[in-house]
Design an enzyme around this catalytic site. Structure first.
Site, PDB file in Angstrom:
ATOM      1  N   LEU A  55       0.845  -1.198   0.000  1.00  0.00           N
ATOM      2  CA  LEU A  55       0.000   0.000   0.000  1.00  0.00           C
ATOM      3  C   LEU A  55       0.882   1.251   0.000  1.00  0.00           C
ATOM      4  O   LEU A  55       1.052   1.915   1.022  1.00  0.00           O
ATOM      5  CB  LEU A  55      -0.920   0.000   1.223  1.00  0.00           C
ATOM      6  CG  LEU A  55      -1.589  -1.342   1.598  1.00  0.00           C
ATOM      7  CD1 LEU A  55      -2.537  -1.134   2.767  1.00  0.00           C
ATOM      8  CD2 LEU A  55      -2.326  -1.931   0.411  1.00  0.00           C
ATOM      9  N   ASP A  56       1.418   1.598  -1.156  1.00  0.00           N
ATOM     10  CA  ASP A  56       2.405   2.663  -1.250  1.00  0.00           C
ATOM     11  C   ASP A  56       1.776   3.949  -1.789  1.00  0.00           C
ATOM     12  O   ASP A  56       1.036   3.913  -2.782  1.00  0.00           O
ATOM     13  CB  ASP A  56       3.543   2.225  -2.180  1.00  0.00           C
ATOM     14  CG  ASP A  56       4.751   3.124  -2.074  1.00  0.00           C
ATOM     15  OD1 ASP A  56       4.853   3.874  -1.085  1.00  0.00           O
ATOM     16  OD2 ASP A  56       5.591   3.088  -2.988  1.00  0.00           O
ATOM     17  N   GLY A  57       2.067   5.060  -1.128  1.00  0.00           N
ATOM     18  CA  GLY A  57       1.663   6.356  -1.662  1.00  0.00           C
ATOM     19  C   GLY A  57       0.640   7.115  -0.844  1.00  0.00           C
ATOM     20  O   GLY A  57       0.155   8.156  -1.285  1.00  0.00           O
ATOM     21  N   THR A 110       1.741  -0.089  -5.641  1.00  0.00           N
ATOM     22  CA  THR A 110       1.273   1.144  -6.266  1.00  0.00           C
ATOM     23  C   THR A 110       2.368   2.208  -6.304  1.00  0.00           C
ATOM     24  O   THR A 110       3.469   2.007  -5.791  1.00  0.00           O
ATOM     25  CB  THR A 110       0.049   1.687  -5.512  1.00  0.00           C
ATOM     26  OG1 THR A 110       0.333   1.692  -4.108  1.00  0.00           O
ATOM     27  CG2 THR A 110      -1.166   0.824  -5.761  1.00  0.00           C
TER      28      THR A 110
END
Length: 285
Positions: free
Chosen positions: A41-43, A230
Site C-alpha cells: 500500500l504505497d503512496g 502502487t
C-alpha cells in the site's frame, strides 16, 4: 422532489456500476483466476501531500481504497488477499506519525468486527502476520481478538502484515526450525538408544526446506500469484521475498488511494496472459 430524483439517480448509477463490474468479472472468469493477490500500500503520504490534506488523511483515504479492492477481489473469486500494512522499518518514522497509524489501525481493526463490515459480508478469516510483539498492547490485543472472532470463517482469507519484514520472517522461521530439531535431538538422547540416535542424526535431524516454510509467518497461505505495488515503485521493500519467486509483479503509477477496479482487472489480465509460463516454472521447482 429534487432530493428524491438525486437519490434515484444515485441508486441507478450504483446499479449500473455493479452490473458492469459483474460483467467484467464473468469475462475474466473464463480464464484462470489468481488464488492469492498481495498488495504493498504505497503512496498514502504522497497522496495527502498532492491534495494538501491534513495529517493522516492519506492513510484514511487509503483505507477506503483497501475496502473497495478487497470487495472486488472477493467478488472475483480471489480467496487470499495480503496487504503490507506496516513494516518493522516504519517504526523509525516520526513518533507522532507512528502513533497516529497505530491509533487508526486499532480503530479499523475494531471496525472489521462490526456486523456490517466486509469481513462478515464475505465470510473473511483475518490473520495478522508479523512480529506482533512489537505492536503496542492495545493493537496487539485487538488483532488477537479479530483473529479469534473470525477463526470459523473460511470463504476468504485476509492476511494483514504488520510489524513485518521478510528478513525478520526468515530469521524467525530458521530459529523456530532449529529449536524444533534441537527438541527432537534431546528426546532421542533421553531414549538412550545409540543406534536410533545415530540413524536420526544421519537424516531426520537435518533442517529441510519444508521445515523452514512451515515456520514462516505466511505459512497459512499459498504463495501469491500477483504482487501489486502502487505509485510506480518496483522495489519489494523487504516484503514476501521468500514467497514471490514465481509471481507476477505489477506496479501501476497510481498512488494507493487512487487504485481502482481498472488496475485490478489489468493485473488479472496480465496474470492470465503469462499463466502457462508461471505454471511451468512452478512445476519445475
Amino acid at each position: 422532489m429534487e432530493n428524491s430524483m438525486d437519490s434515484f439517480a444515485g441508486r441507478m448509477f450504483g446499479s449500473t456500476v455493479r452490473y458492469i463490474r459483474r460483467f467484467l468479472f464473468r469475462v475474466l472468469s473464463v480464464g484462470p483466476i489468481p488464488s492469492h493477490i498481495a498488495f504493498i500500500l504505497d503512496g498514502n503520504r504522497r497522496y495527502a501531500k498532492k491534495w494538501n490534506l491534513g495529517e493522516g488523511m492519506g492513510h484514511r483515504a487509503g483505507f477506503l481504497s483497501l475496502m473497495s479492492i478487497m470487495k472486488y477481489c472477493y467478488e472475483l473469486g480471489v480467496k487470499y488477499v495480503t496487504i503490507y500494512a506496516f513494516s518493522i522499518d516504519n517504526f523509525k518514522r516520526r513518533p507522532e506519525e507512528v502513533q497516529y497509524v497505530m491509533d487508526m489501525m486499532l480503530e479499523k481493526i475494531e471496525g472489521l468486527l462490526k456486523e456490517e463490515s466486509i469481513v462478515n459480508q464475505y465470510g473473511v478469516r483475518v490473520y495478522f502476520v508479523g512480529n506482533l510483539k512489537l505492536l503496542n498492547e492495545n493493537v496487539r490485543m485487538a488483532a488477537e481478538k479479530a483473529m479469534k472472532a473470525t477463526s470459523n470463517n473460511s470463504r476468504s482469507i485476509l492476511l494483514i502484515c504488520v510489524a513485518y519484514t521478510s528478513t525478520d520472517e526468515i530469521v524467525h522461521a530458521a530459529q523456530e526450525s532449529c529449536e524444533e530439531k534441537w527438541t527432537e535431538i534431546q528426546s532421542s538422547t533421553d531414549a538412550r538408544d545409540c543406534e536410533i540416535i545415530e540413524e536420526k542424526r544421519e537424516g531426520s535431524n537435518v533442517i529441510k526446506l519444508a521445515d523452514i516454510e512451515r515456520h514462516m509467518y505466511m505459512g497459512v497461505a499459498p504463495d501469491p500469484d500477483i504482487l501489486v505495488r502502487t505509485s510506480g515503485e518496483t522495489r519489494l521493500s523487504n516484503f514476501l521475498l521468500w514467497q514471490t519467486s514465481n509471481c507476477l509483479l505489477y506496479s501501476p503509477r497510481a498512488l494507493w488511494p487512487e487504485i481502482g477496479l481498472r488496475h485490478l482487472v489489468w493485473a488479472v489480465l496480465n496474470f492470465q496472459r503469462i499463466y502457462p509460463y508461471l505454471e511451468k516454472k512452478r512445476k519445475n521447482i
